[in-house]
Design an enzyme around this catalytic site. Structure first.
Site, short mmCIF file in Angstrom:
data_model
loop_
_atom_site.label_atom_id
_atom_site.label_comp_id
_atom_site.label_asym_id
_atom_site.label_seq_id
_atom_site.Cartn_x
_atom_site.Cartn_y
_atom_site.Cartn_z
N VAL A 2 -2.09 1.78 6.98
CA VAL A 2 -3.16 1.53 6.22
C VAL A 2 -4.47 1.66 6.95
CG1 VAL A 2 -4.35 -0.30 4.74
CG2 VAL A 2 -1.78 0.06 4.93
N HIS A 4 0.69 -1.08 0.03
CA HIS A 4 0.00 0.06 -0.02
C HIS A 4 0.95 1.03 -0.24
CE1 HIS A 4 -2.86 -3.16 1.18
NE2 HIS A 4 -3.76 -2.17 0.88
N PRO A 5 0.50 2.33 -0.76
CA PRO A 5 1.12 3.50 -0.89
C PRO A 5 0.82 4.34 0.30
CG PRO A 5 -0.66 3.72 -2.17
CD PRO A 5 -0.81 2.33 -1.62
N GLU A 62 -9.79 6.10 -3.83
CA GLU A 62 -10.30 6.00 -2.43
C GLU A 62 -9.62 7.12 -1.60
OE1 GLU A 62 -10.06 1.13 -2.51
OE2 GLU A 62 -8.59 2.20 -1.63
N GLN A 63 -8.34 7.47 -1.94
CA GLN A 63 -7.80 8.58 -1.30
C GLN A 63 -8.75 10.00 -1.58
OE1 GLN A 63 -3.80 9.00 -0.46
NE2 GLN A 63 -3.12 6.94 -1.64
N SER A 122 -6.55 2.87 -5.33
CA SER A 122 -6.04 3.66 -4.35
C SER A 122 -6.29 5.08 -4.61
CB SER A 122 -4.45 3.34 -4.13
OG SER A 122 -3.98 4.16 -3.09
N CYS A 133 -9.06 2.07 5.95
CA CYS A 133 -9.98 1.92 4.91
C CYS A 133 -10.60 3.58 4.87
CB CYS A 133 -11.13 1.09 5.27
SG CYS A 133 -12.36 1.26 3.94
N1 GUN Z 1 -6.66 2.83 2.55
C1 GUN Z 1 -7.35 2.51 1.24
N2 GUN Z 1 -6.30 2.77 0.04
C2 GUN Z 1 -5.34 2.93 0.61
C3 GUN Z 1 -4.03 3.12 0.23
O1 GUN Z 1 -3.84 2.93 -1.13
N3 GUN Z 1 -2.89 3.27 1.02
C4 GUN Z 1 -3.02 3.51 2.34
N4 GUN Z 1 -2.07 3.46 3.04
N5 GUN Z 1 -4.38 3.16 3.07
C5 GUN Z 1 -5.52 2.92 2.11
#
Ligand code: GUN
Length: 175
Positions: A125, A72-73, A92-93, A89, A127
């Protein structure tokens, strides 16, 4: 996340390769889990299918779990800023408003990410679609008090939540 959702009946009937491809992005940069979950078909519900991804991650060896967490980034990190994260990602961010932060908020994420890596040697990490900026910051402060084992379990729990929402995006809702 441009892949169109499919009905569960069709998902249960896909070839193993097509299933693995459809769900390849459910666990970040870890498409092999989709092959394993595909072999457990048929699923009676979308929730059962989502739970199978979470269970696959929870049942894996601790070293594999750490590799999954490390895939995960960082939230609002360099890769996210440079547009170098997966489509999942990035969206979501953006949903938690992490794409437009004040300079103070960027600085706070930077502090959190650095403190996390220093303490746990993996990224924070969470959600993000189930959180706001405020609860993401709060969660970081709380989770920094965890032991490494507690935090590995907390990260896997969040990865299960992330996976569930990604699965829901990939399965057509039924009435
Ligand atoms: N929560 C949802 N997506 C990510 C993600 O890509 N990286 C991290 N660190 N948390 C997340």
């Amino acid at each position: 996340m441009t892949r169109p959702p499919l009905p569960l009946a069709q998902i249960n009937a896909l070839s193993p390769e097509a299933f693995a491809e459809h769900f390849a992005g459910v666990l970040e940069h870890s498409p092999h889990y989709a092959e394993w979950v595909g072999a457990q078909r048929p699923f009676a519900s979308v929730e059962d299918l989502a739970a199978a991804f979470a269970a696959a991650a929870s049942a894996d060896r601790p070293e594999a779990q750490l590799a999954l967490i490390r895939a995960h980034p960082d939230l609002a990190g360099k890769a996210a800023l440079a547009g170098e994260v997966t489509a999942e990602s990035a969206s979501e961010q953006a949903s938690a408003g992490l794409g437009r932060l004040s300079s103070e908020e960027y600085a706070e994420f930077h502090r959190i990410n650095a403190a996390y890596h220093a303490r746990f040697n993996f990224p924070y990490v969470v959600c993000v679609r189930e959180n706001t900026k405020e609860t993401i910051f709060e969660g970081a402060r709380r989770r920094l008090t965890h032991t490494p084992d507690e935090e590995r379990r907390a990260a896997l729990h969040e990865i299960g939540r992330i996976a569930r929402l990604r699965v829901l995006d990939l399965v057509q809702a039924t009435e």
